[in-house]
Write a protein that holds these residues in place. Structure first.
Motif, PDB file in Angstrom:
ATOM      1  N   PHE A 130      -9.122  21.362 -35.907  1.00  0.00           N
ATOM      2  CA  PHE A 130     -10.100  21.449 -36.994  1.00  0.00           C
ATOM      3  C   PHE A 130     -11.136  20.330 -36.894  1.00  0.00           C
ATOM      4  CE2 PHE A 130      -6.621  23.860 -38.791  1.00  0.00           C
ATOM      5  CZ  PHE A 130      -7.245  24.861 -39.530  1.00  0.00           C
ATOM      6  N   VAL A 131     -12.346  20.636 -37.356  1.00  0.00           N
ATOM      7  CA  VAL A 131     -13.379  19.614 -37.605  1.00  0.00           C
ATOM      8  C   VAL A 131     -13.211  19.196 -39.055  1.00  0.00           C
ATOM      9  CG1 VAL A 131     -15.850  19.155 -37.769  1.00  0.00           C
ATOM     10  CG2 VAL A 131     -14.958  20.557 -35.889  1.00  0.00           C
ATOM     11  N   THR A 132     -12.922  17.910 -39.256  1.00  0.00           N
ATOM     12  CA  THR A 132     -12.481  17.458 -40.574  1.00  0.00           C
ATOM     13  C   THR A 132     -13.240  16.219 -41.030  1.00  0.00           C
ATOM     14  OG1 THR A 132     -10.248  18.304 -40.147  1.00  0.00           O
ATOM     15  CG2 THR A 132     -10.479  16.659 -41.893  1.00  0.00           C
ATOM     16  N   ILE A 133     -13.690  16.236 -42.270  1.00  0.00           N
ATOM     17  CA  ILE A 133     -14.274  15.051 -42.896  1.00  0.00           C
ATOM     18  C   ILE A 133     -13.142  14.285 -43.574  1.00  0.00           C
ATOM     19  CG2 ILE A 133     -15.812  14.200 -44.722  1.00  0.00           C
ATOM     20  CD1 ILE A 133     -17.421  15.259 -42.463  1.00  0.00           C
ATOM     21  N   LYS A 134     -13.130  12.962 -43.355  1.00  0.00           N
ATOM     22  CA  LYS A 134     -12.106  12.130 -43.989  1.00  0.00           C
ATOM     23  C   LYS A 134     -12.784  11.036 -44.817  1.00  0.00           C
ATOM     24  CE  LYS A 134      -8.389  10.740 -42.076  1.00  0.00           C
ATOM     25  NZ  LYS A 134      -7.445  10.006 -41.197  1.00  0.00           N
ATOM     26  N   LYS A 135     -12.233  10.794 -45.982  1.00  0.00           N
ATOM     27  CA  LYS A 135     -12.632   9.644 -46.778  1.00  0.00           C
ATOM     28  C   LYS A 135     -11.362   8.934 -47.182  1.00  0.00           C
ATOM     29  CE  LYS A 135     -15.564   8.108 -50.555  1.00  0.00           C
ATOM     30  NZ  LYS A 135     -16.487   8.492 -51.651  1.00  0.00           N
ATOM     31  N   GLY A 136     -11.096   7.814 -46.501  1.00  0.00           N
ATOM     32  CA  GLY A 136      -9.785   7.203 -46.644  1.00  0.00           C
ATOM     33  C   GLY A 136      -8.743   8.132 -46.059  1.00  0.00           C
ATOM     34  N   ASP A 137      -7.701   8.435 -46.816  1.00  0.00           N
ATOM     35  CA  ASP A 137      -6.672   9.369 -46.354  1.00  0.00           C
ATOM     36  C   ASP A 137      -6.951  10.798 -46.815  1.00  0.00           C
ATOM     37  OD1 ASP A 137      -5.197   7.423 -45.061  1.00  0.00           O
ATOM     38  OD2 ASP A 137      -4.185   6.827 -46.914  1.00  0.00           O
ATOM     39  N   TRP A 138      -8.004  10.948 -47.599  1.00  0.00           N
ATOM     40  CA  TRP A 138      -8.359  12.278 -48.113  1.00  0.00           C
ATOM     41  C   TRP A 138      -9.059  13.075 -47.022  1.00  0.00           C
ATOM     42  CZ3 TRP A 138     -13.524  13.887 -48.922  1.00  0.00           C
ATOM     43  CH2 TRP A 138     -13.685  15.088 -49.619  1.00  0.00           C
ATOM     44  N   LYS A 139      -8.672  14.352 -46.870  1.00  0.00           N
ATOM     45  CA  LYS A 139      -9.241  15.205 -45.822  1.00  0.00           C
ATOM     46  C   LYS A 139      -9.840  16.471 -46.429  1.00  0.00           C
ATOM     47  CE  LYS A 139      -5.964  14.161 -42.065  1.00  0.00           C
ATOM     48  NZ  LYS A 139      -4.984  14.781 -41.121  1.00  0.00           N
ATOM     49  N   ILE A 140     -10.930  16.906 -45.820  1.00  0.00           N
ATOM     50  CA  ILE A 140     -11.455  18.223 -46.138  1.00  0.00           C
ATOM     51  C   ILE A 140     -11.941  18.854 -44.841  1.00  0.00           C
ATOM     52  CG2 ILE A 140     -13.718  17.299 -46.789  1.00  0.00           C
ATOM     53  CD1 ILE A 140     -13.850  19.711 -48.794  1.00  0.00           C
ATOM     54  N   ARG A 141     -11.379  19.993 -44.525  1.00  0.00           N
ATOM     55  CA  ARG A 141     -11.658  20.639 -43.240  1.00  0.00           C
ATOM     56  C   ARG A 141     -12.900  21.521 -43.324  1.00  0.00           C
ATOM     57  NH1 ARG A 141      -5.377  22.043 -41.467  1.00  0.00           N
ATOM     58  NH2 ARG A 141      -5.042  20.090 -40.320  1.00  0.00           N
ATOM     59  N   ILE A 142     -13.798  21.312 -42.357  1.00  0.00           N
ATOM     60  CA  ILE A 142     -15.010  22.125 -42.282  1.00  0.00           C
ATOM     61  C   ILE A 142     -14.686  23.481 -41.660  1.00  0.00           C
ATOM     62  CG2 ILE A 142     -17.292  22.298 -41.194  1.00  0.00           C
ATOM     63  CD1 ILE A 142     -17.547  19.281 -41.513  1.00  0.00           C
ATOM     64  N   GLY A 143     -13.792  23.470 -40.692  1.00  0.00           N
ATOM     65  CA  GLY A 143     -13.396  24.727 -40.069  1.00  0.00           C
ATOM     66  C   GLY A 143     -12.782  24.481 -38.700  1.00  0.00           C
ATOM     67  N   LYS A 144     -12.207  25.533 -38.130  1.00  0.00           N
ATOM     68  CA  LYS A 144     -11.633  25.434 -36.795  1.00  0.00           C
ATOM     69  C   LYS A 144     -12.750  25.345 -35.758  1.00  0.00           C
ATOM     70  CE  LYS A 144      -7.085  27.557 -37.252  1.00  0.00           C
ATOM     71  NZ  LYS A 144      -6.181  28.601 -36.724  1.00  0.00           N
ATOM     72  N   ALA A 145     -12.597  24.427 -34.834  1.00  0.00           N
ATOM     73  CA  ALA A 145     -13.639  24.223 -33.824  1.00  0.00           C
ATOM     74  C   ALA A 145     -13.880  25.491 -33.013  1.00  0.00           C
ATOM     75  CB  ALA A 145     -13.253  23.069 -32.906  1.00  0.00           C
ATOM     76  N   LYS A 146     -12.801  26.234 -32.721  1.00  0.00           N
ATOM     77  CA  LYS A 146     -12.954  27.425 -31.878  1.00  0.00           C
ATOM     78  C   LYS A 146     -13.765  28.521 -32.576  1.00  0.00           C
ATOM     79  CE  LYS A 146      -8.584  29.750 -33.038  1.00  0.00           C
ATOM     80  NZ  LYS A 146      -9.229  30.960 -33.586  1.00  0.00           N
ATOM     81  N   ASP A 147     -13.913  28.398 -33.905  1.00  0.00           N
ATOM     82  CA  ASP A 147     -14.693  29.393 -34.649  1.00  0.00           C
ATOM     83  C   ASP A 147     -16.192  29.095 -34.609  1.00  0.00           C
ATOM     84  OD1 ASP A 147     -12.402  30.743 -35.340  1.00  0.00           O
ATOM     85  OD2 ASP A 147     -12.160  29.703 -37.253  1.00  0.00           O
ATOM     86  N   PHE A 148     -16.540  27.952 -34.071  1.00  0.00           N
ATOM     87  CA  PHE A 148     -17.951  27.591 -33.967  1.00  0.00           C
ATOM     88  C   PHE A 148     -18.425  27.932 -32.557  1.00  0.00           C
ATOM     89  CE2 PHE A 148     -16.560  24.012 -36.984  1.00  0.00           C
ATOM     90  CZ  PHE A 148     -16.631  24.859 -38.084  1.00  0.00           C
ATOM     91  N   PRO A 149     -19.306  28.903 -32.390  1.00  0.00           N
ATOM     92  CA  PRO A 149     -19.669  29.412 -31.060  1.00  0.00           C
ATOM     93  C   PRO A 149     -20.106  28.337 -30.062  1.00  0.00           C
ATOM     94  CG  PRO A 149     -20.570  30.823 -32.773  1.00  0.00           C
ATOM     95  CD  PRO A 149     -19.997  29.630 -33.475  1.00  0.00           C
ATOM     96  N   ILE A 150     -20.715  27.272 -30.539  1.00  0.00           N
ATOM     97  CA  ILE A 150     -21.228  26.249 -29.625  1.00  0.00           C
ATOM     98  C   ILE A 150     -20.104  25.583 -28.831  1.00  0.00           C
ATOM     99  CG2 ILE A 150     -21.129  24.341 -31.303  1.00  0.00           C
ATOM    100  CD1 ILE A 150     -23.904  24.931 -28.703  1.00  0.00           C
ATOM    101  N   THR A 151     -18.845  25.661 -29.323  1.00  0.00           N
ATOM    102  CA  THR A 151     -17.729  24.994 -28.642  1.00  0.00           C
ATOM    103  C   THR A 151     -17.098  25.858 -27.552  1.00  0.00           C
ATOM    104  OG1 THR A 151     -15.982  25.795 -30.127  1.00  0.00           O
ATOM    105  CG2 THR A 151     -17.197  23.809 -30.806  1.00  0.00           C
ATOM    106  N   MET A 152     -17.623  27.063 -27.344  1.00  0.00           N
ATOM    107  CA  MET A 152     -17.058  27.985 -26.352  1.00  0.00           C
ATOM    108  C   MET A 152     -15.560  28.189 -26.599  1.00  0.00           C
ATOM    109  SD  MET A 152     -19.568  28.904 -24.502  1.00  0.00           S
ATOM    110  CE  MET A 152     -21.215  28.434 -24.000  1.00  0.00           C
ATOM    111  N   GLU A 153     -15.259  28.612 -27.846  1.00  0.00           N
ATOM    112  CA  GLU A 153     -13.874  28.861 -28.274  1.00  0.00           C
ATOM    113  C   GLU A 153     -13.022  27.598 -28.178  1.00  0.00           C
ATOM    114  OE1 GLU A 153     -12.654  32.144 -25.866  1.00  0.00           O
ATOM    115  OE2 GLU A 153     -13.554  33.611 -27.230  1.00  0.00           O
ATOM    116  N   GLY A 154     -13.658  26.458 -28.386  1.00  0.00           N
ATOM    117  CA  GLY A 154     -12.936  25.186 -28.375  1.00  0.00           C
ATOM    118  C   GLY A 154     -12.696  24.622 -26.997  1.00  0.00           C
TER     119      GLY A 154
END
Length: 875
Positions: free
Chosen positions: A658-682
């Protein structure tokens, strides 16, 4: 000594973020490298005699005379030239004081850096400082006065006028950025959709109808008369018969002036006889066929300035004059007056030097005087027919003395004519009484009134009349800039820039962005080519349709001219890797980091610097930035990420896919990298890094997580959208990858991707670029040897002083050190190499072309794709 190169830095640069205007001269001292100043007989005495004012230079000693002490004890000529260049500019009325001289890695070659106010003057100062130093070394005469005069002439030719300059200075004091449009006085304040333009004192808000009215003196006079505002009686004439009729009607004395004149040109005042009237008509018709003849109003010449329909200043103007002492003649009195330290060449001082011209001689002839005449003690002799400061006139501030009725009248006039910046010329005995009581009248209304008489009157309080102009253009709460995200680094800049731009556009902004392949607004390419320098950034910031700027910022532009913007909201540093080292005095990664950090140093204090936690040299500047800092990493357990987490700071990581934003220990996931076409399925890890950088920058600006995620899902890599960035083309039996990778770290990123690519055979098309170090070229060859089964070496462009044989030899050396027995062949031309590779491709072949000339390769591959489709349709 020899000047190798002179560059004018116009924005934040490697020498100074705050001092944007610097000349950088690369100077080869040649044999003078062996002769510091204390080894040159008489040098100290000669430089002190020629330029005694250098005594004020404290130098590193920190006290007056410090520079001369350095000369006495011995300093190198580059340092001397730096101080000379600064001082001759100062003597020419351009007060500058910052300088640096640093030796390069090449012995005897120095970078001499110093301030300038006017670019052309700064370049001239650099060249002339070397000539002065050479004259001093050789004990030759040098005409310093001629040099100073030349600098003054250059300054006056290119500088902004005092009115324009005052508005710019006021804007700068409010941190409003500005751009000069062309070489005249047209200036842009602010950026993009929030820009405002003005020229001299005409603003973008000034009505063209109002300007036309003000320029038509007869129409102005009629409109004011109809509004019960006192104006001189008179009429328009075109020939002597009409002139005679008007004078018979209104009587002497009269004023004769061209209908379309300005600055007093063509005017004759206080005309008292027919012969003088005929001469006045002839003089006025040099400027306008139609001429105004009106009653001469006695009294003093006043100028009232109204801005945004509010009176802001008033001044009494006095024509250039001298006062007799009973001893000196007029020529001597003028020379004495010009020695007044307040007078200077052009607009350099409060007052302008008085020049003797035709107007002067004609006035003196009327008095039956010559320049040899000795006026009586106390006698005032006027030398100009108008009170313009540019011809030597003086001004006396009377703002606090103007009667309320006159203030109301002036503000009415500005509305009647319709001018936002309005100069009203009044002839009256005083302004302390209403004009209807003093017998005064409105002589003229000016659409582009000069500010100099109010900014720096010869008597009375100076008035900051530029402030109400800026208040009018940018009232409280109105933004003057647009959001700017600047992206720099060695690899990944273009893709990161495009990703951020796509996110911005998807969130409803009209975005302008610059890349190494072109300038874009939205997704429309407006200019093709490498557009990562300051001029390209300025292109975007000057466009009045752009609401948000994302600017790829490469090292070349920073070194050549500095940044094309003063500050940015977010600065992104993708990485610092070995590339182009050994050029432009950038020899190692520490030097390169100094260049790249210019972008981060330009980030606003409340803005954000985004750095790559996995990159050693990026993190070395982490604790030395004035802005907020956020970091990204491919490893959630990176020590820097963990430290930021403990401190509650913001990061972006790749964790569990996952591509994830962290603030301290708090996490919020933007999404799976493989779902973003620019990563060529990760599979393309380096593309995931670009996604991390773009996601973090977008989040810090304020875009929502869901908006960022949706934008990344809709960013489809292609030859059109991301040319040369992991472009894969599919054929029936083989695939072709085209990428811009051109340095060892770029090659390693491709190697990592190809590990996840299944292929029966991997063919690589590679080249070496002549301006890389031997080790860099060999390393690219070594990495290519590891990842390809067969290599085609091509060398069509960018030899840059090397031979094909030399570059190919280095590549082959590298390939042979890879530990694999790789076959290779040499096909110099890129197009031929691509054709050959596709021609030899078998089923399951994967061809990779690593090219820095992307468009040619893409065009050829797409042409082959089209042919294959056409053949399939025929079948």
């Amino acid at each position: 000594m020899k000047i190798e190169k002179i560059q004018a830095l116009r924005g934040p640069n490697i020498w100074s973020i705050r001092r944007k205007k610097l000349i950088q001269m690369r100077l080869d001292l040649e044999e003078m490298e062996n002769y510091p100043t204390n080894k040159i007989d008489g040098f100290r005495e000669r430089i002190e005699k020629l330029m005694p004012s250098l005594y004020s230079h404290r130098c590193s000693e920190g006290v007056p005379g410090g520079f001369f002490h350095r000369v006495e004890t011995g300093t190198w000529m580059g340092h001397v030239i730096e101080h000379i260049a600064l001082e001759i500019q100062t003597l020419a009325g351009m007060d500058v004081g910052f300088g640096r001289t640093r030796e390069t890695r090449t012995p005897g070659i120095y970078n001499v850096v110093f301030n300038y106010l006017e670019e052309n003057a700064g370049i001239y100062a650099a060249e002339e400082a070397v000539k002065i130093a050479e004259a001093l070394i050789n004990g030759q005469e040098y005409d310093l006065n001629a040099c100073i005069q030349k600098l003054k002439e250059i300054r006056e030719r290119v500088r902004l006028g005092p009115s324009t300059g005052s508005i710019v200075e006021e804007a700068v004091s409010r941190k409003i950025p500005w751009i000069r449009l062309g070489t005249n006085s047209l200036v842009q304040l602010g950026y993009g959709v929030n820009q405002q333009r003005f020229q001299a004192t005409i603003t973008g808000k000034t009505s063209s109808i109002a300007v036309d009215i003000a320029c038509n003196k007869e129409l102005t006079k009629r409109m004011l008369h109809d509004a019960a505002i006192p104006v001189p009686i008179g009429d328009l004439v075109t020939h002597e018969e009409e002139l005679d009729a008007v004078i018979r009607k209104i009587g002497y004395p009269v004023v004769i002036k061209p209908l379309d004149g300005n600055h007093g040109k063509g005017s004759s005042i206080n005309v008292n006889d027919w012969e003088a009237a005929k001469i006045g008509l002839e003089h006025a018709q040099k400027y306008s066929k139609k001429v105004i003849v009106e009653k001469y109003i006695t009294g003093y010449d006043f100028r009232v300035l109204v801005i945004n329909n509010k009176m802001v200043a008033a001044a009494r103007r006095v024509p250039a004059h001298v006062v007799g002492d009973g001893e000196l003649n007029l020529q001597q009195l003028i020379e004495k007056e010009n020695k007044d330290p307040r007078r200077g060449y052009g607009h350099e001082n409060v007052l302008t030097e008085i020049e003797i011209d035709k107007d002067t001689t004609e006035l003196l002839e009327k008095l039956q005087y010559t320049l040899e005449t000795i006026p009586q003690k106390g006698e005032v002799v006027y030398l100009k027919s108008t009170a313009n400061l540019s011809t030597g006139g003086t001004s006396i501030d009377v703002t606090d003395m103007i009667h309320p009725e006159n203030i109301t009248m002036a503000e009415r006039i500005s509305k009647i004519i319709g001018l936002d910046v309005c100069g009203i010329d009044i002839m009256a005995e005083n302004l302390t009484q209403p004009l209807k009581e003093s017998g005064g009248a409105i002589i003229e209304v000016n659409a582009a009134p000069g500010f100099r008489m109010h900014l720096a009157p010869s008597e009375g309080l100076p008035r900051n009349v530029a402030a109400p102009v800026v208040d009018m253009l940018y009232p409280p709460g109105k933004p003057f800039t647009i959001p700017i995200i600047a992206v720099t680094g060695t690899n990944g800049k273009t893709t990161t820039t495009r990703l951020i731009s796509h996110i911005v556009k998807s969130n409803g902004y009209r975005v302008g962005f610059t890349t190494s392949d072109g300038i874009y607004i939205q997704n429309t390419m407006l200019t093709k080519g490498d557009t990562t320098g300051p001029l390209s950034a300025e292109f975007i910031l000057k466009d009045p349709t752009v609401e948000f700027a994302v600017l790829e910022t490469a090292r070349g532009g920073i070194l050549r001219s500095g940044l094309g913007f003063s500050q940015c909201d977010i600065g992104v540093l993708t990485n610092i890797e070995e590339d182009h080292l050994g050029m432009n005095d950038i020899h190692n990664l520490k030097d390169l980091a100094r260049v790249k950090r210019v972008v981060l140093d330009s980030v606003k204090k409340n803005g954000w610097s985004v750095l790559n936690a996995d990159n050693e040299y990026s993190m070395k500047i982490l604790n030395d930035l004035d802005s907020n800092v956020a970091i990204f990493s491919m490893n959630e357990n990176n020590p820097h990420i963990q430290k930021f987490a403990k401190e509650g700071k913001i990061t972006c990581v790749y964790e569990e896919g996952f591509v994830t934003i962290k603030k301290g220990d708090w996490k919020i996931r933007i999404g799976k990298a493989k779902d973003f076409p620019i990563t060529m399925e990760g599979k393309a890890k380096f593309m995931i890094e670009n996604v991390l950088a773009a996601s973090l920058a977008s989040y810090l600006y304020g875009f929502g997580i869901e908006d960022i995620s949706n934008s990344l899902r809709t960013f489809i890599p292609s030859a059109q959208l991301t040319p040369g960035r992991l472009n894969v083309f599919k054929f029936k039996n083989f695939k072709v990858l085209i990428d811009f990778a051109h340095n060892p770290s770029g090659y390693e990123a491709i190697e990592d991707y190809l590990k996840n690519v299944e292929a029966n055979k991997k063919i690589g098309i590679i080249s070496g670029v002549g301006d890389r170090r031997d080790g860099d070229i060999r390393e690219c060859g070594r990495i290519a040897g590891r990842m390809f089964d067969h290599i085609i070496i091509r060398n069509e462009k960018h030899l840059r002083g090397r031979t094909e044989e030399e570059i190919n030899g280095l590549i082959i050396d590298g390939m042979q050190s890879s530990g694999r027995n790789v076959s290779y062949e040499i096909i110099p031309k890129e197009i031929e190499a691509l054709k050959h590779a596709m021609g030899m491709a078998e089923e399951g072949t994967f061809i990779t072309a690593l090219s820095d000339v992307i468009s040619n390769a893409i065009d050829l591959v797409q042409e082959y794709q089209a042919k294959e489709l056409l053949e399939d349709d025929k079948i």
